[in-house]
Scaffold this motif. Structure first.
Motif, short mmCIF file in Angstrom:
data_model
loop_
_atom_site.label_atom_id
_atom_site.label_comp_id
_atom_site.label_asym_id
_atom_site.label_seq_id
_atom_site.Cartn_x
_atom_site.Cartn_y
_atom_site.Cartn_z
N UNK A 1 0.81 -1.22 0.00
CA UNK A 1 0.00 0.00 0.00
C UNK A 1 0.84 1.27 0.00
N UNK A 2 1.85 1.38 0.87
CA UNK A 2 2.69 2.59 0.91
C UNK A 2 3.82 2.39 1.89
N UNK A 3 4.97 2.98 1.54
CA UNK A 3 6.09 3.07 2.49
C UNK A 3 6.39 4.53 2.74
N UNK A 4 7.06 4.81 3.86
CA UNK A 4 7.28 6.19 4.27
C UNK A 4 8.46 6.27 5.22
N UNK A 5 8.78 7.48 5.66
CA UNK A 5 9.80 7.65 6.67
C UNK A 5 9.33 7.07 8.00
N UNK A 6 10.23 6.43 8.70
CA UNK A 6 9.88 5.94 10.02
C UNK A 6 9.73 7.10 10.99
N UNK A 7 8.78 6.99 11.90
CA UNK A 7 8.59 8.01 12.92
C UNK A 7 8.95 7.43 14.29
N UNK A 8 8.14 6.48 14.74
CA UNK A 8 8.45 5.84 16.03
C UNK A 8 9.74 5.04 15.92
N UNK A 9 9.89 4.29 14.82
CA UNK A 9 11.09 3.47 14.66
C UNK A 9 12.34 4.31 14.54
N UNK A 10 12.19 5.57 14.11
CA UNK A 10 13.35 6.43 13.95
C UNK A 10 14.07 6.64 15.28
N UNK A 11 13.32 6.71 16.35
CA UNK A 11 13.93 6.96 17.66
C UNK A 11 14.80 5.79 18.11
N UNK A 12 14.49 4.58 17.66
CA UNK A 12 15.29 3.41 18.04
C UNK A 12 16.63 3.44 17.32
N UNK A 13 16.58 3.67 16.00
CA UNK A 13 17.80 3.62 15.20
C UNK A 13 18.65 4.87 15.33
N UNK A 14 18.01 6.03 15.50
CA UNK A 14 18.74 7.30 15.48
C UNK A 14 18.99 7.88 16.86
N UNK A 15 18.47 7.26 17.91
CA UNK A 15 18.64 7.78 19.25
C UNK A 15 19.98 7.42 19.86
#
Length: 397
Positions: free
Chosen positions: A270-284
């Protein structure tokens, strides 16, 4: 000379963070993906194909943006978008028309990359209305665990109990552990019934569909999917990354996610996008004390999603064998946090509360007019009420 904390940190930390990002993201919401795709008319094989395509597109997207920009940018599938599909149901033209709607959404995401004012226009939609629409879409899925508890208490109760205990002790893993509980329930049911699993259903396969376009698919699927993906994923994803010290390149990010969405659409993604919640795990900071090394989390997340792509059909087959209320229960608890956040943002501003309430109620009603889903009408209703109420205040002033 003493070593800095960053230099003491193991090089494997961002790699582990990326694996955790992928595992949490997949196990928390893959059931929502299958539920949403089946709701709009996909067969079991087509839904499994969609899950496979999403994993591949997300994996390749993470690998590309991580390696190209040396930033821990994560790509994810649109969980609010697939929740929208679950609330929308069948549209005129069936599954081919739904796939056409996916392509419309992908084209708009691409356009937002080449024409930034379009993204800015989405950002100008009052957050209260966008979040109220999302909350209304999520409501039916979030009540499913409790209706399922009445219809199948022995199957659903273990899922809810494990989720509740884990939410207290291991919040990040609460939904994955709830899925583990659901898996145990399913396996016990299979053993007791003596049912056999067809090994061919475990092999990953792609089901391509020729897209068609109808009014319902464009206005009822494509436009709302684009709006909810941009407003609830891409725009917040950029903000989360900015708060962690990274500036996401907007145009490349929209091109990657738009192209990925378009390439996966005919296979059911259906669609892919930038991670929001997951971003905090990888980028924190938990990923690595040195922000310059965290980009490796995107690489390991991408590789993990490609591995999960090979297992996607097995997960889809497991869902098919589940008792009626078990998977909706997992999908529901997976969306509790998103629903709570959406409700809070919808009614946080007293001056925006009435338009938000109208938006929420129309979206939750599930009404479809002229083949167009309730989400679209909810957005229009909320904006109309807001315009009338604010215009009255300006005249009074």
């Amino acid at each position: 000379m003493t070593a800095s904390p960053a230099s003491d940190a193991p090089a494997s930390r961002p790699l582990i963070a990326g694996v955790v990002t992928a595992l949490v993201g997949f196990t928390s919401t893959f059931a929502v993906v299958l539920t949403g795709l089946r709701a709009v008319g996909a067969t079991a094989d087509q839904a499994a194909s969609g899950l496979l395509a999403l994993c591949v597109m997300v994996g390749l997207g993470c690998l590309f943006v991580g390696a190209r920009y040396r930033m821990p940018i994560t790509i994810a599938w649109s969980t609010p978008g697939v929740a929208l599909l679950a609330a929308t149901g069948a549209v005129d033209g069936g599954w081919p028309a739904v796939v056409g709607g996916f392509l419309v959404s992908a084209a708009l995401i691409l356009l937002a990359g080449f024409f930034p004012p379009l993204g800015a226009l989405i950002a100008r939609i009052p957050p209260s209305i966008a979040q109220a629409m999302l909350a209304g879409v999520l409501l039916p899925l979030c009540v499913a665990p409790f209706t399922g508890l009445l219809s199948d208490p022995w199957g659903v109760a273990p899922v809810l109990v494990v989720w509740l205990v884990a939410a207290r002790l291991l919040p990040r893993w609460a939904v994955p552990l709830a899925f583990v509980a659901a898996t145990v329930v399913i396996v016990v049911g299979i053993v007791q019934s003596g049912a056999r699993v067809d090994a061919t259903t475990l092999v990953p396969r792609v089901e391509f569909v020729a897209p068609t376009l109808t009014l319902g698919s464009v206005v009822g699927i494509g436009l709302p999917l684009f709006v909810v993906t941009m407003a609830s994923q891409n725009v917040p994803g950029v903000a989360v990354m900015r708060s962690l010290g990274y500036t996401v390149p907007w145009r490349p990010a929209m091109i990657v996610t738009g192209l990925g969405s378009a390439l996966g659409a005919t296979a059911g993604a259906h669609a892919i996008n930038l991670g929001a919640i997951s971003a905090a795990i990888a980028a924190g900071p938990d990923s690595h004390p040195d922000p310059r090394r965290r980009w490796l989390a995107s690489i390991s997340a991408g590789g993990s999603y490609l591995v999960l792509a090979g297992l996607s059909s097995a997960f889809a087959a497991l869902v098919l064998l589940a008792p009626a209320g078990v998977i909706p229960a997992v999908a529901g608890v997976a969306l509790f946090a998103a629903f709570g956040s959406a409700i809070q943002q919808a009614i946080d501003d007293p001056g925006e509360r009435m338009p938000a309430v109208v938006t929420f109620l129309v979206a939750a009603s599930g009404v479809a007019v002229a083949g167009v889903s309730a989400a679209f009408w909810a957005l229009l209703a909320g904006l109309l009420v807001r315009t009338v109420l604010h215009a009255g205040r300006r005249r009074a002033a």
